[in-house]
Design a protein around this motif. Structure first.
Motif, PDB file in Angstrom:
ATOM      1  N   ASP A   9       0.820  -1.210   0.000  1.00  0.00           N
ATOM      2  CA  ASP A   9       0.000   0.000   0.000  1.00  0.00           C
ATOM      3  C   ASP A   9       0.860   1.267   0.000  1.00  0.00           C
ATOM      4  N   GLN A  10       1.957   1.241   0.767  1.00  0.00           N
ATOM      5  CA  GLN A  10       2.745   2.457   0.956  1.00  0.00           C
ATOM      6  C   GLN A  10       4.005   2.512   0.093  1.00  0.00           C
ATOM      7  N   LEU A  11       4.579   1.348  -0.222  1.00  0.00           N
ATOM      8  CA  LEU A  11       5.854   1.343  -0.949  1.00  0.00           C
ATOM      9  C   LEU A  11       5.835   0.441  -2.181  1.00  0.00           C
ATOM     10  N   GLY A  12       4.634   0.018  -2.586  1.00  0.00           N
ATOM     11  CA  GLY A  12       4.537  -0.931  -3.683  1.00  0.00           C
ATOM     12  C   GLY A  12       5.184  -0.458  -4.969  1.00  0.00           C
ATOM     13  N   GLU A  13       5.061   0.838  -5.265  1.00  0.00           N
ATOM     14  CA  GLU A  13       5.661   1.363  -6.493  1.00  0.00           C
ATOM     15  C   GLU A  13       7.109   1.781  -6.276  1.00  0.00           C
ATOM     16  N   PHE A  14       7.406   2.403  -5.140  1.00  0.00           N
ATOM     17  CA  PHE A  14       8.738   2.931  -4.888  1.00  0.00           C
ATOM     18  C   PHE A  14       9.761   1.827  -4.574  1.00  0.00           C
ATOM     19  N   ALA A  15       9.362   0.864  -3.764  1.00  0.00           N
ATOM     20  CA  ALA A  15      10.277  -0.221  -3.368  1.00  0.00           C
ATOM     21  C   ALA A  15       9.516  -1.545  -3.345  1.00  0.00           C
ATOM     22  N   PRO A  16       9.191  -2.075  -4.524  1.00  0.00           N
ATOM     23  CA  PRO A  16       8.342  -3.273  -4.583  1.00  0.00           C
ATOM     24  C   PRO A  16       8.948  -4.489  -3.889  1.00  0.00           C
ATOM     25  N   LYS A  17      10.268  -4.659  -3.929  1.00  0.00           N
ATOM     26  CA  LYS A  17      10.877  -5.821  -3.279  1.00  0.00           C
ATOM     27  C   LYS A  17      10.769  -5.705  -1.767  1.00  0.00           C
ATOM     28  N   PHE A  18      11.050  -4.507  -1.236  1.00  0.00           N
ATOM     29  CA  PHE A  18      10.903  -4.289   0.202  1.00  0.00           C
ATOM     30  C   PHE A  18       9.454  -4.553   0.619  1.00  0.00           C
ATOM     31  N   ALA A  19       8.503  -4.049  -0.180  1.00  0.00           N
ATOM     32  CA  ALA A  19       7.087  -4.238   0.118  1.00  0.00           C
ATOM     33  C   ALA A  19       6.729  -5.723   0.139  1.00  0.00           C
ATOM     34  N   GLN A  20       7.261  -6.473  -0.828  1.00  0.00           N
ATOM     35  CA  GLN A  20       6.984  -7.913  -0.891  1.00  0.00           C
ATOM     36  C   GLN A  20       7.580  -8.653   0.303  1.00  0.00           C
TER      37      GLN A  20
END
Length: 250
Positions: A9-20
């Motif tokens: 929700d918060q970092l899906g576009e900016f840092a997709p790997k971190f979000a995953q």
């Protein structure tokens, strides 16, 4: 079962790997290893770890709320933070206490609390247990899990709800098994102290034993009730658990 989407929700576009990693590994895998540590224990560890670093931000409040939902009471969080203060630092404890008092003193709608409890389980709460309401102090809910081979029901108790003292009778076989699947509650046999029940705890109840079970006064509680096949099995309902005895429990 813990489900988390904050990373995407918060970092899906900016840092997709971190979000995953946040949503699928930290919360999706680590937090769901309940065969190793309960959600309650993981909440306790996380709160103390964050407090020790002085991280009393929105993530800390999220974990305080999770700790409350996972069964840590106001009395327990006060003792946890007091104990940790001697190792993590007094100013950090003050900051943690300010946020903890907000979380544990927040008035919450009973329907919201019931929904949060249900979302933390893999079994539904079901419908109001009206057929047995006369044998319960407080409101309970019933959801059939299996009606073949052996009967398995998910029984849910609102805070402070408990059933009357009762006895399972049988000429052969019989009795009951309880498996806690959510919240915090108690089981007590006549003549013995009450036993706290947390997710994963199992109680074996032989036939002929007078007992009761139900929720803690500050927590929703659910257990699977597994009926053991019996010859001439019956259930004898007895007197309610007195308020005087029940409210002595923590």
């Amino acid at each position: 079962m813990v489900k988390q989407t904050a990373g995407r929700d918060q970092l899906g576009e900016f840092a997709p790997k971190f979000a995953q990693l946040n949503d699928d590994v930290l919360f999706g895998e680590v937090w769901n290893r309940e065969d190793k540590l309960s959600l309650r224990d993981r909440s306790l560890i996380t709160v103390v770890a964050l407090m020790s670093q002085g991280l009393v931000d929105s993530s800390f409040k999220f974990h305080l709320i999770s700790a409350k939902n996972n069964g840590i009471t106001k009395t327990e969080i006060a003792e946890i933070l007091t104990h940790a203060a001697f190792y993590a630092g007094w100013p950090k404890a003050w900051a943690a206490f300010r946020m903890a008092t907000e979380v544990w003193n927040e008035p919450q709608d009973s329907d919201d609390l019931r929904l949060k409890h249900e979302n933390n389980m893999i079994f539904p709460i079901g419908v109001s247990n009206d057929g047995f309401a006369q044998y319960f102090s407080g409101k309970s809910y019933l959801a059939p899990v299996s009606t073949k081979q052996v009967s398995v029901f998910n029984v849910t108790f609102e805070p402070s709800c408990r059933n009357n003292w009762h006895i399972h009778h049988a000429d052969e076989g019989g009795g009951q098994i309880l498996i806690c699947v959510g919240g915090r509650g108690y089981y007590q046999e006549s003549g013995n102290d009450a036993v706290e029940m947390l997710p994963g705890d199992v109680i074996n109840i032989p036939p002929g034993v007078k007992h009761w079970h139900g929720a803690a006064k500050d927590s929703w509680f659910s257990h699977l009730a597994i009926e053991i096949p019996a010859v001439n099995g019956s259930n004898e309902w007895l007197e309610p658990v007195s308020d005087e005895d029940y409210f002595l429990l923590k």
